[in-house]
Motif scaffolding. Structure first.
Motif, PDB file in Angstrom:
ATOM      1  N   VAL A   1       1.591   3.139  -3.210  1.00 51.12           N
ATOM      2  CA  VAL A   1       0.478   3.750  -3.950  1.00 51.12           C
ATOM      3  C   VAL A   1       0.705   5.259  -4.100  1.00 51.12           C
TER       4      VAL A   1
ATOM      5  N   LYS B   1      -3.733   4.828   2.407  1.00 48.90           N
ATOM      6  CA  LYS B   1      -2.280   4.863   2.637  1.00 48.90           C
ATOM      7  C   LYS B   1      -1.934   5.897   3.706  1.00 48.90           C
TER       8      LYS B   1
ATOM      9  N   GLY C   1      -3.504  -2.631   6.393  1.00 47.77           N
ATOM     10  CA  GLY C   1      -3.559  -1.714   5.251  1.00 47.77           C
ATOM     11  C   GLY C   1      -3.409  -2.490   3.949  1.00 47.77           C
ATOM     12  N   ASN C   2      -2.430  -3.412   3.912  1.00 48.13           N
ATOM     13  CA  ASN C   2      -2.214  -4.181   2.693  1.00 48.13           C
ATOM     14  C   ASN C   2      -3.388  -5.111   2.401  1.00 48.13           C
TER      15      ASN C   2
ATOM     16  N   TYR D   1      -6.064  -3.021   0.966  1.00 49.14           N
ATOM     17  CA  TYR D   1      -5.682  -2.615  -0.392  1.00 49.14           C
ATOM     18  C   TYR D   1      -5.826  -3.797  -1.369  1.00 49.14           C
TER      19      TYR D   1
ATOM     20  N   LEU E   1       0.826  -1.201   0.000  1.00 48.56           N
ATOM     21  CA  LEU E   1       0.000   0.000   0.000  1.00 48.56           C
ATOM     22  C   LEU E   1       0.868   1.261   0.000  1.00 48.56           C
ATOM     23  N   TYR E   2       2.060   1.124   0.635  1.00 47.31           N
ATOM     24  CA  TYR E   2       2.902   2.313   0.766  1.00 47.31           C
ATOM     25  C   TYR E   2       3.411   2.832  -0.587  1.00 47.31           C
TER      26      TYR E   2
ATOM     27  N   PRO F   1      -7.364   4.423  -2.319  1.00 44.80           N
ATOM     28  CA  PRO F   1      -6.080   3.879  -1.839  1.00 44.80           C
ATOM     29  C   PRO F   1      -5.153   4.949  -1.273  1.00 44.80           C
TER      30      PRO F   1
END
Ligand code: PEP
Ligand code: MG
Length: 746
Positions: free
Chosen positions: A197, A273, A302-303, A306, A194-195, A269
């Motif tokens: 994105v 994030k 988070g992932n 996502y 996710l980071y 997203p």
């Protein structure tokens, strides 16, 4: 059967092996078994004359293939140079002794080395070792010398070197996540990040908000499904790890935070994030290692959100593994774990993370070996063979046949031991000569409660109340604390629960109450902090007393007590709390009160505090750190920290003596309680109550049921005469092997 026939069989089996590496494995295996020795190893000379350890039965498998002794060095080098066998009882005392850390050779006293000579050239050295300090008999030596000369004819040295040079076997060291050995095929976990994105704009705010709320609902349903799946199949303790995810998914600051950013115009997203980033960073900034590790849970989540948003989850569900599997990934999420049938889950390897990650917590609860924080492994493919050694924190990628064989041996031995441990759950921790030891669990989280009870803990020896304080955004209210403490006291029923009052400061700062000090270990921490913040402290004491209303299993324990005024200060507050609550109509009563013995100054004052104390518990972590002036979390000096340092042992002996003389019940609740070497010493010194993490409890029970009190008192007498922690460890390790309990050290 004649010796000659046996030797011929060994040589023949070696000659018939399918591959060069199998050949050397067969040689050391058969010799070790035939001769009944602890270790048999084969070193072969490389082109420079360095001696490479190519096969071993008995030495640490990870050393095989990786250890090379420089030409002419050590006893192996001496055998090669002199072309003569060496037969000695105490190898470590020989001037040529060359200790290699990886092989743990310090465990073996005797050394017999015989050169393998082909056409006048020394091609290798065959080594036999045993724990017992003895020289081999003439007959044993003759057998090995004969084998050495015959092996010279059959060992396919050239092919072995070719195979080694071709092999891409690699060994990596990480952090021990969960104990045990696992062998299986790699299954790479999707590296959804996710980071990475990019930010973007939202086209339709209302539709995106609806999409966000649906996404949370559907991921929450997924987590619950995974939890229920594992919960049915396994125990409640595993399922509770998922509770943390459910809580996070219901957390208004997460849900509203993302919704707010969507309303501000961010696409989903990007909004996710930012919020996940923010939450994870809050935890990452914390100094407490447990709480710092929580940032991974937030990133996992988070992932997961996502991936679900990208529709990735369903595609992966069809592809179920069919062989023993090792999950490998930057982070291996609980959902990844839940997707592999437990009987096929051989191990877990994470590039990131620590032993406090939920992945490690879950792996421990499932009994799956795990290694964390190995760093990125490049070039790894799905289905590559991999060994996970959770006992030493090592990962071996594409192991050679001999390393694999050795690990298979260890795995089988471990399975046998696990079977024995399961059978022990409801049996007492009783030595073979009838001494009963009480085993308590240590805990700081609600999720830890059931593992402790399931492991057969007879109480909670240390409940670290600072953990609920640390996971909160502000000081929890008295009512919030009552709710948490009540669950713990109820879960343990009639069993005692030793609640330690807030032990913050030092290595356990509160995120919302930063304390900046030059020397925090000697600063405002534990009872000092509590007494200076008396209204906060009073509300904690009141919460404990209220939670214990109508039950008598609460014990209050004070951390870091070093002065009389701290003890009297606490009793004054306890009196106030009792009086207030009685006046308010609560049916509370005075609980037993004890202190952690962890500040060295407490020791000489214990006797004078007797009438203010109902029990003591030795906090060996801090006691060792303060006695040795060594911070074990500081990598520069951590190697010198050892709680079996003679100075620590002598002080503990002093505490035990005082406790005995004054009739003070005593326990130990630091890491010592789960270190088999230390447990042997503590038992011999008179400790009868140990408190440790739930995962370690069955192992310690197994040990106690294998030894006699007499063994422990004998060894402690010798140990207290030694003045070096390493010598003490070796002495006790040797004794454990002699007593048939050595495998606990693997
Ligand atoms: C100790 O110091 O040994 C102990 C058990 O407490 P903590 O590790 O929480 O400081
Ligand atoms: Mg402590």
């Amino acid at each position: 059967m004649s010796v000659i026939l046996d030797l011929t069989r060994i040589v023949q089996a070696a000659a018939e092996a399918d591959s060069p590496s199998e050949q050397v494995a067969v040689i050391v295996d058969s010799i070790q078994q035939y001769m009944g020795l602890d270790v048999c190893s084969l070193y072969l000379a490389d082109e420079r004359g360095d001696m490479a350890l190519l096969a071993s039965r008995g030495l640490d498998p990870v050393a095989v293939g990786s250890v090379r002794i420089p030409a002419g060095m050590g006893l192996v080098g001496l055998v090669a140079q002199s072309r003569h066998p060496i037969n000695i009882a105490d190898a470590a005392r020989h001037p040529a002794f060359y200790g290699i850390r990886e092989t743990h050779e310090e465990l073996y006293s005797s050394f017999f080395g015989v050169p393998i000579v082909r056409a006048g050239v020394v091609i290798g050295v065959l080594v036999a070792q045993s724990r017992e300090a003895r020289v081999l008999s003439a007959e044993e030596s003759a057998v090995l010398v004969t084998l050495g000369s015959q092996l010279a004819l059959v060992v396919a040295t050239e092919s072995i070197w070719q195979e080694i040079n071709k092999s891409s076997a690699r060994s990596l060291t990480g952090i021990k996540g969960a104990p045990g050995i696992g062998i299986g095929q790699v299954r790479l976990c999707d590296d959804v990040d996710l980071y990475s994105v990019n930010d973007g704009e939202c086209d339709d705010i209302d539709a995106t908000l609806a999409e966000w709320h649906d996404l949370v609902k559907s991921v929450l349903a997924d987590v619950k499904k995974e939890q229920a799946g594992l919960g049915d199949m396994l125990s409640q303790d595993v399922a509770t790890v998922f509770d943390a995810y459910c809580l996070l998914l219901s957390d208004p600051s997460l849900i509203n935070g993302v919704a707010q950013l969507i309303q501000d115009g961010h696409h989903l997203p990007g909004a996710l994030k930012r919020v996940i980033h923010h939450h994870a960073d809050v935890f990452l900034a914390m100094e407490d290692p447990y709480l710092r590790a929580r940032h991974e849970d937030i990133r996992h989540l988070g992932n997961k959100l996502y991936s679900a948003w990208r529709g990735l989850r369903n595609a992966r569900e069809e592809d179920l593994p069919s062989a023993q599997t090792v999950l490998v990934g930057a982070v291996v999420s609980v959902s990844d774990i839940a997707r592999v049938p437990i009987e096929l889950l051989a191990g877990i390897v994470c590039f990131q993370g620590s032993n406090l990650s939920h992945t490690a917590v879950l792996a421990n609860a499932l009994g799956v070996p795990a290694v964390m924080g190995v760093g990125e492994i490049k070039g790894l493919q799905n289905r590559d063979a991999l060994v996970v050694d959770g006992n030493s924190g090592r990962v071996i990628i594409r192991p050679s046949a001999s390393v694999l064989t050795e690990y298979e041996h260890l795995l089988n031995a471990e399975r046998q031991m696990k079977g024995e441990l399961r059978a022990l759950r409801d049996l007492p921790a009783e030595t073979v000569d009838g001494t009963i030891v009480k085993l308590y669990a240590n805990s700081g989280l609600l999720a830890d409660i059931s593992p402790g009870l399931q492991a057969g803990a007879e109480g909670l020896g240390l409940y670290r109340t600072e953990i609920p304080f640390m996971v909160s955004d502000t000081f929890p209210s008295e009512d919030e604390q009552v709710a948490v403490y009540l669950q713990i006291l109820q879960a343990y029923g009639a069993k005692p629960v030793h609640m330690r009052v807030l032990d913050i400061g030092g290595d356990k700062p509160l995120p919302y109450f930063p304390i900046k000090e030059d020397n925090p270990a000697l600063g405002w921490r534990g009872i000092r902090f509590c007494l200076d913040n008396s209204s906060l402290f009073l509300s904690q004491i009141r919460a404990m007393l209220r939670a214990a209303e109508g039950r008598d299993n609460l014990r209050i324990m004070l951390p870091m007590v070093g002065s009389t005024s701290e003890l009297t200060g606490f009793h004054a507050l306890l009196n106030d709390a009792l009086q207030q609550l009685l006046e308010e109509g609560f049916n509370v009563r005075r609980p037993p009160v004890g202190i952690m013995v962890e500040v060295p100054s407490a020791i000489s004052q214990l006797a004078s505090w007797r009438d203010q104390l109902d029990f003591i518990s030795i906090g060996s972590n801090d006691l060792s750190q303060y006695l040795l002036a060594l911070d074990r979390n500081n990598p520069r000096v951590a190697a010198s920290y050892d709680h079996v340092h003679p100075a620590v042992l002598h002080e503990i002996a002093r505490v035990i003596k005082i406790a005995g003389e004054t009739g003070l019940p005593l326990s130990i609740c630091g890491e010592m309680s789960s270190d088999p070497i230390a447990v042997m010493l503590l038992l011999g010194m008179g400790v009868r109550t140990l408190s440790m993490s739930a995962a370690q409890l069955p192992k310690i029970k197994w040990l106690l049921r294998r030894i006699a009190l007499e063994n422990a008192t004998d060894v402690v007498e010798e140990a207290l005469r030694l003045n070096d922690a390493r010598q003490i460890r070796k002495l006790v390790a040797d004794r454990l092997y002699v007593l048939g309990a050595g495998e606990i050290l693997w």
